[in-house]
Design an enzyme around this catalytic site. Structure first.
Site, PDB file in Angstrom:
ATOM      1  N   ARG A 266       9.171  68.311 -14.629  1.00 28.90           N
ATOM      2  CA  ARG A 266       8.146  69.309 -14.285  1.00 28.90           C
ATOM      3  C   ARG A 266       6.789  68.922 -14.880  1.00 28.90           C
ATOM      4  NH1 ARG A 266       7.943  73.776 -17.124  1.00 28.90           N
ATOM      5  NH2 ARG A 266      10.212  73.958 -17.317  1.00 28.90           N
TER       6      ARG A 266
ATOM      7  N   TYR B 113     -11.012  78.642   4.653  1.00 31.29           N
ATOM      8  CA  TYR B 113      -9.649  78.571   5.193  1.00 31.29           C
ATOM      9  C   TYR B 113      -8.909  79.901   4.961  1.00 31.29           C
ATOM     10  CZ  TYR B 113      -4.807  76.948   5.357  1.00 31.29           C
ATOM     11  OH  TYR B 113      -3.481  76.804   5.636  1.00 31.29           O
TER      12      TYR B 113
ATOM     13  N   ASP C 164     -13.680  72.114  -1.374  1.00 32.87           N
ATOM     14  CA  ASP C 164     -12.439  71.919  -0.621  1.00 32.87           C
ATOM     15  C   ASP C 164     -12.743  70.825   0.403  1.00 32.87           C
ATOM     16  OD1 ASP C 164     -10.310  71.960   1.150  1.00 32.87           O
ATOM     17  OD2 ASP C 164     -10.025  74.125   1.025  1.00 32.87           O
TER      18      ASP C 164
HETATM   19  C1  PLP Z   1      -4.405  73.635   4.865  1.00 33.84           C
HETATM   20  C2  PLP Z   1      -5.573  73.943   4.039  1.00 33.84           C
HETATM   21  C3  PLP Z   1      -5.452  74.499   2.759  1.00 33.84           C
HETATM   22  C4  PLP Z   1      -4.124  74.921   2.172  1.00 33.84           C
HETATM   23  O1  PLP Z   1      -3.265  73.852   2.016  1.00 33.84           O
HETATM   24  P1  PLP Z   1      -1.658  73.947   2.113  1.00 33.84           P
HETATM   25  O2  PLP Z   1      -1.257  72.533   1.894  1.00 33.84           O
HETATM   26  O3  PLP Z   1      -1.312  74.477   3.458  1.00 33.84           O
HETATM   27  O4  PLP Z   1      -1.211  74.851   1.023  1.00 33.84           O
HETATM   28  C5  PLP Z   1      -6.602  74.717   2.026  1.00 33.84           C
HETATM   29  N1  PLP Z   1      -7.814  74.432   2.528  1.00 33.84           N
HETATM   30  C6  PLP Z   1      -7.975  73.905   3.754  1.00 33.84           C
HETATM   31  C7  PLP Z   1      -9.355  73.609   4.254  1.00 33.84           C
HETATM   32  C8  PLP Z   1      -6.869  73.650   4.564  1.00 33.84           C
HETATM   33  O5  PLP Z   1      -7.041  73.138   5.783  1.00 33.84           O
END
Ligand code: PLP
Length: 372
Positions: free
Chosen positions: A45, A97, A168
């Protein structure tokens, strides 16, 4: 070493015993401790060699000392949010998102307020900044309208106040955009998308330069256990090797499909940062090395019918994989967003989103033309 070489080489040292050019997958959950002085590996972990190899590669792609992999993009996001304290404000892009909205909606009970702001306008950030701001969360390009925020301008406003800027970077991937080099503090990835590239792993990552964050994120991940397994890490690392090739092809095909959409009498507005009349085209051209492979457009017919007619484009959410996908945000990804909010953000019921894969561009163009 250049980016494309790192994709293939970093974290891929040949095994000294056997000479494997693909390192073995370490599935052990626990490690022998005959000598307690060397506890490099203790329990899965916390530490795992296959996970660390992936992290080494992810960090190298942004010339960063640190990357941590998580069990999903959401898990990476939750870990980043652990930097916030009660009483602080989080300033976020206004069309993040959908899963990010859900994550933010859990913050209220910890005494953290979220302020959604149009971060394509740096003045809007300047107007709301204060000492109580704990983080700025930027998504660029955004989903599904492909709005672009100027990372350098936002970071320049945040830095004098010591406020961390998280980007992001899922939609651009490190192949097209390097947030840390542009002044951001943390790059967040859903590795589920371009990094996996094959629609077969859920994963996430945080890439950054701070020893303090590294200690905090590692401790959080080990305590909450939001770690990815070794097999998923192996698949993600395998996916990385072809990421540049995939992204390059995906971008080229997306550009061809955009040109076709612009010609179609069944199509209204087309949203793509590569278009000269995109509101932030100049920013995108400056901070991205390509305009990406997600495109959205207004369909002048019935969206449900369009979704029934495509054959090569699978009707599915997500993006960034070898498979081309089509979706209608109002019916699918953004269904949980209240209709008034969708309207305010410009997400109409006729908006369609394409996530372009690596199939033959001519086949995809024909499929789209038939469906339209
Ligand atoms: C898909 C996505 C996420 C979340 O990711 P997961 O792997 O589905 O948990 C966050 N931000 C953006 C822009 C995404 O496209």
């Amino acid at each position: 070493m250049e980016f494309d070489t790192k994709l293939v080489k970093v974290g891929q040292q040949a095994d000294t015993r056997t000479g494997d050019i693909v390192p073995p997958i370490h599935v052990a959950t626990t490690f022998e401790q005959r000598s307690q002085s060397d506890l490099r590996y203790f329990y899965g972990r916390g530490e795992n060699p296959t996970r660390e190899a992936l992290e080494e590669c992810l960090a190298s792609l942004e010339d960063a000392p640190h990357a941590l992999a998580f069990s999903s993009g959401q898990a990476a996001g939750a870990t980043a949010l652990s930097l916030l304290s009660p009483g602080q404000r989080l300033i976020s892009s206004d069309d993040v998102y959908g899963g990010t909205y859900s994550l933010f909606s859990t913050l209220g009970k910890y005494g953290i307020t979220v302020e959604y702001t149009d971060l394509t306008d740096p003045d809007a950030l300047a107007a709301t900044l204060g000492d109580d701001v704990g983080m700025i969360w930027v998504e660029t390009p955004t989903n599904p309208l492909l709005k672009v925020a100027d990372i350098t301008a936002l970071a320049a406003l945040a830095r004098p106040r010591g406020i961390p800027v998280l980007v992001d970077n899922t939609f651009a991937s490190p192949a097209l955009q390097q947030p840390l080099a542009l002044g951001a503090d943390i790059s967040l990835y859903s590795t589920t998308k371009f990094i996996s590239g094959h629609s077969d792993v859920i994963g996430g990552a945080l890439v950054h330069r701070s020893d303090d964050y590294q200690r905090a994120f590692f401790a959080y991940r080990t305590a909450y256990g939001n770690v990815p397994g070794a097999l998923d890490c192996y698949l993600l690392h395998r996916g990385l090797k072809t990421m540049s090739l995939r992204v390059e092809r995906q971008n080229r095909t997306a550009e061809r499909l955009v040109a076709q959409l612009l010609e179609s009498p069944k199509v209204g507005a087309v949203h793509y940062p590569g278009l000269a009349d995109h509101p932030q085209h100049a920013v995108a051209a400056r901070q991205m090395s390509g305009f990406g492979s997600v495109v959205s457009f207004e369909y002048l017919g019935d969206p449900q019918e369009l979704l029934k007619r495509t054959e090569l484009f699978a009707v599915a959410v997500s993006l960034g994989s070898v498979h081309s996908l089509i979706e209608c945000p109002a019916l699918m990804t953004h269904r949980p967003v209240p209709p008034e909010t969708r309207a305010a953000l410009g997400i109409s019921d006729r908006l369609m989103r394409l996530a372009v894969g690596i199939e033959d561009a001519g086949d995809l163009a024909a499929d789209l033309r038939n469906a339209l």
